[in-house]
Motif scaffolding. Sequence first.
Motif, short mmCIF file in Angstrom:
data_model
loop_
_atom_site.label_atom_id
_atom_site.label_comp_id
_atom_site.label_asym_id
_atom_site.label_seq_id
_atom_site.Cartn_x
_atom_site.Cartn_y
_atom_site.Cartn_z
N LEU A 158 0.83 -1.21 0.00
CA LEU A 158 0.00 0.00 0.00
C LEU A 158 0.87 1.26 0.00
CD1 LEU A 158 -2.79 1.30 0.18
CD2 LEU A 158 -2.64 1.11 2.68
N TYR A 159 1.95 1.23 0.75
CA TYR A 159 2.86 2.37 0.79
C TYR A 159 3.45 2.63 -0.60
CZ TYR A 159 6.99 5.17 1.88
OH TYR A 159 7.95 6.15 1.88
N ALA A 160 3.89 1.55 -1.25
CA ALA A 160 4.45 1.70 -2.60
C ALA A 160 3.40 2.23 -3.57
CB ALA A 160 4.99 0.36 -3.08
N TYR A 161 2.16 1.74 -3.45
CA TYR A 161 1.07 2.20 -4.33
C TYR A 161 0.81 3.69 -4.13
CZ TYR A 161 -3.72 2.82 -6.02
OH TYR A 161 -4.84 3.28 -6.65
N LEU A 162 0.74 4.12 -2.86
CA LEU A 162 0.47 5.54 -2.59
C LEU A 162 1.60 6.42 -3.09
CD1 LEU A 162 -1.07 5.34 1.00
CD2 LEU A 162 -2.26 5.69 -1.16
N VAL A 163 2.84 5.97 -2.96
CA VAL A 163 3.97 6.75 -3.44
C VAL A 163 3.90 6.92 -4.96
CG1 VAL A 163 6.48 6.75 -3.75
CG2 VAL A 163 5.49 6.19 -1.52
N ILE A 164 3.61 5.82 -5.67
CA ILE A 164 3.54 5.88 -7.13
C ILE A 164 2.36 6.75 -7.59
CG2 ILE A 164 3.15 4.51 -9.22
CD1 ILE A 164 4.69 2.26 -7.89
N ILE A 165 1.19 6.56 -6.98
CA ILE A 165 0.01 7.35 -7.35
C ILE A 165 0.24 8.83 -7.06
CG2 ILE A 165 -2.39 7.81 -6.77
CD1 ILE A 165 -2.02 5.44 -8.58
N SER A 166 0.88 9.11 -5.92
CA SER A 166 1.16 10.51 -5.58
C SER A 166 2.12 11.13 -6.60
CB SER A 166 1.75 10.61 -4.17
OG SER A 166 0.85 10.10 -3.21
N SER A 167 3.13 10.35 -6.99
CA SER A 167 4.09 10.86 -7.98
C SER A 167 3.41 11.15 -9.31
CB SER A 167 5.23 9.85 -8.17
OG SER A 167 5.90 9.60 -6.95
N ILE A 168 2.54 10.23 -9.74
CA ILE A 168 1.82 10.42 -11.00
C ILE A 168 0.90 11.65 -10.92
CG2 ILE A 168 0.11 9.43 -12.56
CD1 ILE A 168 1.27 6.68 -11.88
N THR A 169 0.19 11.77 -9.79
CA THR A 169 -0.74 12.89 -9.62
C THR A 169 0.00 14.22 -9.64
OG1 THR A 169 -2.21 11.49 -8.30
CG2 THR A 169 -2.52 13.87 -8.14
N VAL A 170 1.11 14.29 -8.90
CA VAL A 170 1.90 15.53 -8.88
C VAL A 170 2.42 15.86 -10.27
CG1 VAL A 170 4.02 16.57 -8.00
CG2 VAL A 170 2.52 15.30 -6.45
N SER A 171 2.84 14.83 -11.01
CA SER A 171 3.36 15.05 -12.36
C SER A 171 2.28 15.65 -13.26
CB SER A 171 3.87 13.74 -12.95
OG SER A 171 4.92 13.20 -12.17
N TYR A 172 1.07 15.11 -13.19
CA TYR A 172 0.01 15.62 -14.05
C TYR A 172 -0.47 17.00 -13.59
CZ TYR A 172 -0.52 11.53 -16.99
OH TYR A 172 -0.31 10.54 -17.91
N ILE A 173 -0.43 17.25 -12.28
CA ILE A 173 -0.77 18.59 -11.81
C ILE A 173 0.22 19.61 -12.36
CG2 ILE A 173 -0.85 20.06 -9.75
CD1 ILE A 173 -2.03 17.71 -8.24
N LEU A 174 1.50 19.24 -12.36
CA LEU A 174 2.52 20.12 -12.94
C LEU A 174 2.27 20.35 -14.42
CD1 LEU A 174 5.75 18.81 -11.16
CD2 LEU A 174 4.50 20.92 -10.70
N ILE A 175 1.81 19.29 -15.12
CA ILE A 175 1.50 19.44 -16.54
C ILE A 175 0.35 20.44 -16.73
CG2 ILE A 175 0.57 18.26 -18.58
CD1 ILE A 175 2.10 15.78 -17.69
N PHE A 176 -0.70 20.32 -15.91
CA PHE A 176 -1.83 21.24 -16.02
C PHE A 176 -1.40 22.66 -15.69
CE2 PHE A 176 -4.53 17.41 -15.68
CZ PHE A 176 -5.43 17.70 -16.70
N VAL A 177 -0.52 22.81 -14.70
CA VAL A 177 -0.03 24.13 -14.34
C VAL A 177 0.76 24.74 -15.50
CG1 VAL A 177 1.54 25.39 -12.81
CG2 VAL A 177 -0.04 23.69 -11.87
N ARG A 178 1.57 23.91 -16.15
CA ARG A 178 2.36 24.40 -17.28
C ARG A 178 1.50 24.71 -18.50
NH1 ARG A 178 6.80 26.45 -15.78
NH2 ARG A 178 7.71 26.12 -17.84
N LEU A 179 0.34 24.03 -18.59
CA LEU A 179 -0.56 24.30 -19.72
C LEU A 179 -1.46 25.51 -19.49
CD1 LEU A 179 -1.72 20.72 -20.78
CD2 LEU A 179 -0.18 22.24 -22.02
#
Length: 431
Positions: A158-179
């Motif tokens: 579960l810890y690994a899943y949350l870390v990966i999901i959080s990383s993906i979410t932050v990455s896409y938030i950064l993409i939206f911010v850049r767009l």
Amino acid sequence: MGRHAVLLTVLFAFTVTLFSVSYIFIKFYKLNREQYVNNTFLKYTVITRIYREHMQNRTSQTMLEANLALYNLYTIPDAVAAKKIVESAKILKSENFQALNDPAYLQIRPRFDPQRVVEIQISMLQHKGFIYFFLQGPNNGVLLLDEKIKPYRAWNLLYAYLVIISSITVSYILIFVRLHPLRLLRKKIRDFGAGKMQTSFKMRGEDEIAVIANELENTRQKIRNLIESRTLFMRNIMHELKTPIAKGRISAEMLENGKQKERFNRIFLRMESLINEFALVEEISTGFSHAQREPYRLIDIIDGAIDMAMVENERVSQNVDAGLKVMADFNLFSTAIKNMIDNAMKYSPDKHINISTQEGEIWFESKGERLKHPLAYYVQPFAKDENSRDSFGLGLYLVDAILHAHDMALAYEYMEKGINRFIFEPIVKKL
């Protein structure tokens, strides 16, 4: 969807990524849990071996419990408590095997009956955070508590899943911010295209979007300078031309010869009319300000056009709803209707035009010959038929340009009985 294609594509990719990662982790969780249960269940071989040795060697109950305790296994002697646990516990895995000397095989104090082969079922149970092994024969059962083994916990997974999901979410938030600057840039381009020439595209930063925005800002400045120079040039020329025309008209009035006087006046009026149409062409080419559009009654605009055309009211028939309003620039829309009236006065044999509204359109009907060319030919500047001496070829060009500025279009039909019908479509609904 086309306006937000990039954002929707990114959102779709984000959703697919989340579902894919979640699906993989769910599958991995089930597989890992199954392996854990299978590896834990192998302990039942130790239990059966201890019981076989106990039966074969006829050891004491104390020795049996001591051997089980070596593997952290303890019997539940309370039959009532054991029954409640078995009934409410979750079965993780179950398996059957053959054994001898039942029922003594499953009793704490065995009875020595003749040997016979029986089916024994062993189950691995989970109840309130503990693991149990339940051996059940045809007549009796034994419940064992395993104090060492705990139920499967997927905290690390579960810890690994949350870390990966959080990383993906932050990455896409950064993409939206850049767009986001791209969306802002699109709005500015739309405003600039709508005629807001003061719109600035300048952006801070050195990324690709900022570079494009700053290049657009440089282009905007050049376009603005060109438009201002052209406007100033055209206005100066028209001003300089109007002065000698005015003097010429005054001089023409001093002539005694009536024929020469009329000829000069006609020439000067034609030149003045040409300059006025050039001024309107210049206004059209530099764009309209949509902020000047306001709701007006159509009949008021038509009356203004009749006054501009300087024709008798009897020559213009109207069949227009008095309450019908349009969002328009009054002077420009009046000019468009005035040009339609002028065309009828020039080319209609009876010098009469009928204006009506039908199904959300404005119709201009007058008698006359069919157009020799398609309508697209006449909406070009300086386009006219060969025998049109009194026309500059700007009338329908101005009409078409004004209508486009009001989100309308010009259409043409030739009806029976020699009727030319020009159509403004679509008309704005009642306000």
